[in-house]
Every structure is written in C-alpha cells, then in structure tokens.
Design a protein around this motif. Structure first.
Motif, mmCIF file in Angstrom:
data_model
loop_
_atom_site.group_PDB
_atom_site.id
_atom_site.type_symbol
_atom_site.label_atom_id
_atom_site.label_comp_id
_atom_site.label_asym_id
_atom_site.label_seq_id
_atom_site.Cartn_x
_atom_site.Cartn_y
_atom_site.Cartn_z
ATOM 1 N N MET A 1 0.833 -1.179 0.000
ATOM 2 C CA MET A 1 0.000 0.000 0.000
ATOM 3 C C MET A 1 0.879 1.243 0.000
ATOM 4 O O MET A 1 1.983 1.248 0.510
ATOM 5 N N GLY A 2 0.374 2.299 -0.570
ATOM 6 C CA GLY A 2 1.144 3.532 -0.654
ATOM 7 C C GLY A 2 1.130 4.292 0.658
ATOM 8 O O GLY A 2 0.288 4.094 1.526
ATOM 9 N N GLU A 3 2.113 5.148 0.792
ATOM 10 C CA GLU A 3 2.181 5.975 1.989
ATOM 11 C C GLU A 3 1.054 6.999 1.973
ATOM 12 O O GLU A 3 0.693 7.519 0.922
ATOM 13 N N PRO A 4 0.485 7.280 3.115
ATOM 14 C CA PRO A 4 -0.527 8.342 3.143
ATOM 15 C C PRO A 4 0.136 9.688 2.863
ATOM 16 O O PRO A 4 1.311 9.899 3.165
ATOM 17 N N TRP A 5 -0.610 10.555 2.273
ATOM 18 C CA TRP A 5 -0.065 11.866 1.938
ATOM 19 C C TRP A 5 0.236 12.610 3.229
ATOM 20 O O TRP A 5 -0.595 12.688 4.131
ATOM 21 N N ASP A 6 1.414 13.182 3.312
ATOM 22 C CA ASP A 6 1.760 13.906 4.518
ATOM 23 C C ASP A 6 1.500 15.400 4.326
ATOM 24 O O ASP A 6 1.241 15.886 3.234
ATOM 25 N N PHE A 7 1.573 16.094 5.409
ATOM 26 C CA PHE A 7 1.270 17.529 5.413
ATOM 27 C C PHE A 7 2.268 18.323 4.580
ATOM 28 O O PHE A 7 1.903 19.318 3.946
ATOM 29 N N GLU A 8 3.507 17.888 4.538
ATOM 30 C CA GLU A 8 4.537 18.615 3.787
ATOM 31 C C GLU A 8 4.220 18.623 2.291
ATOM 32 O O GLU A 8 4.354 19.643 1.614
ATOM 33 N N PHE A 9 3.763 17.483 1.757
ATOM 34 C CA PHE A 9 3.420 17.390 0.341
ATOM 35 C C PHE A 9 2.257 18.323 0.015
ATOM 36 O O PHE A 9 2.279 19.050 -0.992
ATOM 37 N N LEU A 10 1.228 18.311 0.864
ATOM 38 C CA LEU A 10 0.073 19.184 0.624
ATOM 39 C C LEU A 10 0.445 20.659 0.749
ATOM 40 O O LEU A 10 -0.057 21.499 -0.002
ATOM 41 N N SER A 11 1.334 20.979 1.688
ATOM 42 C CA SER A 11 1.741 22.380 1.840
ATOM 43 C C SER A 11 2.566 22.845 0.641
ATOM 44 O O SER A 11 2.475 23.995 0.230
ATOM 45 N N ARG A 12 3.368 21.950 0.048
ATOM 46 C CA ARG A 12 4.119 22.314 -1.166
ATOM 47 C C ARG A 12 3.174 22.607 -2.322
ATOM 48 O O ARG A 12 3.385 23.559 -3.090
ATOM 49 N N ILE A 13 2.146 21.783 -2.461
ATOM 50 C CA ILE A 13 1.159 22.019 -3.528
ATOM 51 C C ILE A 13 0.446 23.343 -3.296
ATOM 52 O O ILE A 13 0.270 24.144 -4.220
ATOM 53 N N ALA A 14 0.043 23.602 -2.066
ATOM 54 C CA ALA A 14 -0.643 24.861 -1.746
ATOM 55 C C ALA A 14 0.276 26.046 -1.994
ATOM 56 O O ALA A 14 -0.159 27.078 -2.546
ATOM 57 N N ASP A 15 1.557 25.946 -1.603
ATOM 58 C CA ASP A 15 2.500 27.037 -1.831
ATOM 59 C C ASP A 15 2.716 27.312 -3.317
ATOM 60 O O ASP A 15 2.782 28.463 -3.741
ATOM 61 N N SER A 16 2.819 26.253 -4.110
ATOM 62 C CA SER A 16 3.019 26.459 -5.548
ATOM 63 C C SER A 16 1.779 27.080 -6.184
ATOM 64 O O SER A 16 1.902 27.938 -7.064
ATOM 65 N N CYS A 17 0.600 26.674 -5.741
ATOM 66 C CA CYS A 17 -0.627 27.276 -6.272
ATOM 67 C C CYS A 17 -0.724 28.745 -5.879
ATOM 68 O O CYS A 17 -1.099 29.595 -6.696
ATOM 69 N N LEU A 18 -0.379 29.055 -4.630
ATOM 70 C CA LEU A 18 -0.429 30.446 -4.188
ATOM 71 C C LEU A 18 0.605 31.308 -4.900
ATOM 72 O O LEU A 18 0.312 32.456 -5.267
ATOM 73 N N SER A 19 1.791 30.773 -5.121
ATOM 74 C CA SER A 19 2.803 31.561 -5.825
ATOM 75 C C SER A 19 2.384 31.821 -7.272
ATOM 76 O O SER A 19 2.602 32.919 -7.803
ATOM 77 N N PHE A 20 1.771 30.822 -7.908
ATOM 78 C CA PHE A 20 1.255 31.025 -9.262
ATOM 79 C C PHE A 20 0.169 32.089 -9.259
ATOM 80 O O PHE A 20 0.122 32.954 -10.135
ATOM 81 N N LEU A 21 -0.706 32.043 -8.258
ATOM 82 C CA LEU A 21 -1.796 33.015 -8.167
ATOM 83 C C LEU A 21 -1.254 34.419 -7.932
ATOM 84 O O LEU A 21 -1.710 35.375 -8.564
ATOM 85 N N TYR A 22 -0.258 34.559 -7.053
ATOM 86 C CA TYR A 22 0.343 35.868 -6.806
ATOM 87 C C TYR A 22 1.023 36.409 -8.065
ATOM 88 O O TYR A 22 0.915 37.597 -8.385
ATOM 89 N N GLU A 23 1.712 35.545 -8.784
ATOM 90 C CA GLU A 23 2.361 35.974 -10.023
ATOM 91 C C GLU A 23 1.328 36.405 -11.057
ATOM 92 O O GLU A 23 1.502 37.405 -11.765
ATOM 93 N N PHE A 24 0.230 35.674 -11.131
ATOM 94 C CA PHE A 24 -0.833 36.027 -12.071
ATOM 95 C C PHE A 24 -1.438 37.384 -11.714
ATOM 96 O O PHE A 24 -1.682 38.215 -12.586
ATOM 97 N N VAL A 25 -1.671 37.608 -10.424
ATOM 98 C CA VAL A 25 -2.239 38.893 -9.993
ATOM 99 C C VAL A 25 -1.265 40.026 -10.286
ATOM 100 O O VAL A 25 -1.681 41.107 -10.744
ATOM 101 N N ASP A 26 0.035 39.818 -10.046
ATOM 102 C CA ASP A 26 1.034 40.853 -10.356
ATOM 103 C C ASP A 26 1.045 41.176 -11.847
ATOM 104 O O ASP A 26 1.104 42.351 -12.242
ATOM 105 N N ASP A 27 0.991 40.136 -12.690
ATOM 106 C CA ASP A 27 0.943 40.367 -14.137
ATOM 107 C C ASP A 27 -0.347 41.074 -14.538
ATOM 108 O O ASP A 27 -0.354 41.908 -15.436
ATOM 109 N N TRP A 28 -1.433 40.706 -13.884
ATOM 110 C CA TRP A 28 -2.734 41.304 -14.194
ATOM 111 C C TRP A 28 -2.701 42.801 -13.883
ATOM 112 O O TRP A 28 -3.199 43.622 -14.651
ATOM 113 N N LEU A 29 -2.124 43.139 -12.751
ATOM 114 C CA LEU A 29 -2.068 44.543 -12.372
ATOM 115 C C LEU A 29 -1.061 45.318 -13.202
ATOM 116 O O LEU A 29 -1.189 46.541 -13.363
ATOM 117 N N ALA A 30 -0.064 44.642 -13.736
ATOM 118 C CA ALA A 30 0.946 45.317 -14.555
ATOM 119 C C ALA A 30 0.428 45.633 -15.955
ATOM 120 O O ALA A 30 0.990 46.471 -16.654
#
Length: 101
Positions: A1-30
């Motif tokens: 059986m596979g390892e259960p997803w840990d908090f670090e993996f989910l936080s990396r995904i959330a951080d990458s999504c937030l950084s993409f969103l921040y970059e998109f907002v910066d480009d939008w405002l520019a």
C-alpha cells in the motif's frame, strides 16, 4: 500500500498554487501584453458562449424540428419495413433472410 499523503506534500502544492496566483495577480495589475491577450481571448470566449446560448434559444426548436422524424414507426417517420425493394436489393429467385437465419 502507498504511503498516506503527509502535510509537507500538501503544503508544497498549496505554496506552488499560491505563488502562481500571486504571479498572475502581479501580471494582471501590470497590464502587460500577455494579460491583454488573455483578456481579449477570455472576452471572446464568453461572448461566443453567450451568442450560442441566445441563438439556440431563438433557433433551437427550428433545428430540432428539422432533424427530428415525426410520425410513427421504429425511428419516428421511418416505417417498420420497406414497402418495396429495389431490383438490385432483391431478385425473384432469392430467398430473403431474416435475423433468425
């Protein structure tokens, strides 16, 4: 059986999504060229979908009536059996086969 997803993996995904969103907002405002093209394409897509929706409301019943066979039979107006067969489909000496043969 596979390892259960840990908090670090989910936080990396959330951080990458937030950084993409921040970059998109910066480009939008520019208001750079990429954002302008995105806005134009998004507007065109929304306008096209609204136009298709209203066209279907106006002409949908007409189109439906053109392609819907009205009447009785297996496919609407199509009779259950052909009233006559062409000469190339049947010769007098041929035995006609049915689905049970």
């Amino acid at each position: 059986m596979g390892e259960p997803w840990d908090f670090e993996f989910l936080s990396r995904i959330a951080d990458s999504c937030l950084s993409f969103l921040y970059e998109f907002v910066d480009d939008w405002l520019a208001n750079d060229m990429r954002v302008f093209i995105f806005k134009v394409l998004l507007s065109w897509l929304i306008f096209s979908l609204i136009a298709i929706h209203f066209a279907w409301k106006v002409y949908g019943s007409t189109v439906n009536n053109m392609y819907y066979r009205q009447g009785t039979g297996q496919n609407g107006g199509t009779p259950d059996g052909s009233p006559h067969l062409g000469s190339w489909e049947s010769n007098a000496g041929d035995n006609l086969k049915t689905h049970r043969d």
